[in-house]
Design an enzyme around this catalytic site. Sequence first.
Site, PDB file in Angstrom:
ATOM      1  N   TYR A 211      10.332 -40.424   5.529  1.00  0.00           N
ATOM      2  CA  TYR A 211       8.593 -40.791   6.694  1.00  0.00           C
ATOM      3  C   TYR A 211       9.117 -42.237   6.714  1.00  0.00           C
ATOM      4  O   TYR A 211       8.882 -43.034   5.599  1.00  0.00           O
ATOM      5  CB  TYR A 211       7.311 -40.578   4.986  1.00  0.00           C
ATOM      6  CG  TYR A 211       5.744 -40.920   5.257  1.00  0.00           C
ATOM      7  CD1 TYR A 211       5.506 -41.132   7.015  1.00  0.00           C
ATOM      8  CD2 TYR A 211       5.657 -40.407   4.345  1.00  0.00           C
ATOM      9  CE1 TYR A 211       4.640 -41.625   7.104  1.00  0.00           C
ATOM     10  CE2 TYR A 211       3.877 -40.863   5.340  1.00  0.00           C
ATOM     11  CZ  TYR A 211       3.707 -41.166   6.480  1.00  0.00           C
ATOM     12  OH  TYR A 211       1.720 -41.118   6.762  1.00  0.00           O
TER      13      TYR A 211
ATOM     14  N   HIS B 236       2.094 -50.478   0.863  1.00  0.00           N
ATOM     15  CA  HIS B 236       3.711 -49.903   0.274  1.00  0.00           C
ATOM     16  C   HIS B 236       4.859 -49.592   0.239  1.00  0.00           C
ATOM     17  O   HIS B 236       5.330 -48.626  -0.264  1.00  0.00           O
ATOM     18  CB  HIS B 236       3.292 -49.026   1.991  1.00  0.00           C
ATOM     19  CG  HIS B 236       2.323 -47.976   2.697  1.00  0.00           C
ATOM     20  ND1 HIS B 236       1.206 -48.670   3.228  1.00  0.00           N
ATOM     21  CD2 HIS B 236       2.300 -47.215   3.062  1.00  0.00           C
ATOM     22  CE1 HIS B 236       0.001 -47.426   3.736  1.00  0.00           C
ATOM     23  NE2 HIS B 236       0.794 -46.285   3.740  1.00  0.00           N
TER      24      HIS B 236
ATOM     25  N   TRP C 158      -6.502 -43.077  -1.781  1.00  0.00           N
ATOM     26  CA  TRP C 158      -5.609 -44.116  -1.421  1.00  0.00           C
ATOM     27  C   TRP C 158      -6.176 -43.511   0.279  1.00  0.00           C
ATOM     28  O   TRP C 158      -6.026 -44.740   0.438  1.00  0.00           O
ATOM     29  CB  TRP C 158      -4.756 -43.023  -0.753  1.00  0.00           C
ATOM     30  CG  TRP C 158      -2.669 -43.731  -0.290  1.00  0.00           C
ATOM     31  CD1 TRP C 158      -2.883 -43.734   1.110  1.00  0.00           C
ATOM     32  CD2 TRP C 158      -1.968 -44.797  -0.347  1.00  0.00           C
ATOM     33  NE1 TRP C 158      -2.133 -44.970   1.862  1.00  0.00           N
ATOM     34  CE2 TRP C 158      -1.729 -45.325   0.556  1.00  0.00           C
ATOM     35  CE3 TRP C 158      -2.247 -44.528  -1.878  1.00  0.00           C
ATOM     36  CZ2 TRP C 158      -0.513 -46.782   0.065  1.00  0.00           C
ATOM     37  CZ3 TRP C 158      -1.579 -45.765  -1.510  1.00  0.00           C
ATOM     38  CH2 TRP C 158      -0.659 -46.578  -1.064  1.00  0.00           C
ATOM     39  N   TRP C 159      -6.559 -43.424   0.621  1.00  0.00           N
ATOM     40  CA  TRP C 159      -7.733 -43.010   1.906  1.00  0.00           C
ATOM     41  C   TRP C 159      -8.851 -44.460   1.493  1.00  0.00           C
ATOM     42  O   TRP C 159      -9.150 -45.010   2.296  1.00  0.00           O
ATOM     43  CB  TRP C 159      -8.616 -41.955   2.583  1.00  0.00           C
ATOM     44  CG  TRP C 159      -7.635 -41.046   3.580  1.00  0.00           C
ATOM     45  CD1 TRP C 159      -5.795 -41.105   3.973  1.00  0.00           C
ATOM     46  CD2 TRP C 159      -7.721 -39.881   3.975  1.00  0.00           C
ATOM     47  NE1 TRP C 159      -5.692 -40.174   4.047  1.00  0.00           N
ATOM     48  CE2 TRP C 159      -6.852 -38.905   4.313  1.00  0.00           C
ATOM     49  CE3 TRP C 159      -9.430 -39.041   3.247  1.00  0.00           C
ATOM     50  CZ2 TRP C 159      -6.904 -37.889   4.907  1.00  0.00           C
ATOM     51  CZ3 TRP C 159      -9.034 -37.683   4.196  1.00  0.00           C
ATOM     52  CH2 TRP C 159      -8.301 -37.623   4.442  1.00  0.00           C
TER      53      TRP C 159
ATOM     54  N   TYR D 172      -0.993 -54.091   4.466  1.00  0.00           N
ATOM     55  CA  TYR D 172      -0.681 -52.632   4.196  1.00  0.00           C
ATOM     56  C   TYR D 172       0.788 -52.873   3.545  1.00  0.00           C
ATOM     57  O   TYR D 172       1.277 -51.576   2.807  1.00  0.00           O
ATOM     58  CB  TYR D 172      -0.799 -52.467   5.794  1.00  0.00           C
ATOM     59  CG  TYR D 172       0.030 -51.326   6.475  1.00  0.00           C
ATOM     60  CD1 TYR D 172      -1.371 -50.072   6.484  1.00  0.00           C
ATOM     61  CD2 TYR D 172       1.599 -50.135   6.505  1.00  0.00           C
ATOM     62  CE1 TYR D 172      -1.062 -48.600   6.347  1.00  0.00           C
ATOM     63  CE2 TYR D 172       1.686 -49.083   6.305  1.00  0.00           C
ATOM     64  CZ  TYR D 172       0.523 -48.116   7.094  1.00  0.00           C
ATOM     65  OH  TYR D 172       0.754 -46.817   7.138  1.00  0.00           O
TER      66      TYR D 172
END
Length: 103
Positions: A40, A21, A75-76, A17
């Site tokens: 963010y 990112h 992206w999902w 993950y």
Amino acid sequence: MLKAFKMKLYPGKAQEYKRRHDRLWPEMLEMIHAHGGRNYSIFLDESSLTLFAVIEIENEELWAQGTDTAINRKWWDYMADIMETNPDNSPVSTDLPMLFHLD
């Protein structure tokens, strides 16, 4: 306006993950900014694999429009193998109400 929410990783997927990112696609970054997202941050509770996200958004309506973009859906799909998702591959996400804020 601050928005906070939580999501959940699958066991053993925290490093992947983070890696994904760290290499956030430029098109995804552009979409986030175009839909009012700034500053963010995503945090991990390693004991529960719960991700806690906080983002500054201009407004809910503009932010919500980002979910219908092609890059967001891509992206999902890219992230679906490492975290809990809904049938459309969107992350299972729970909004968190703000109870306190200090500047």
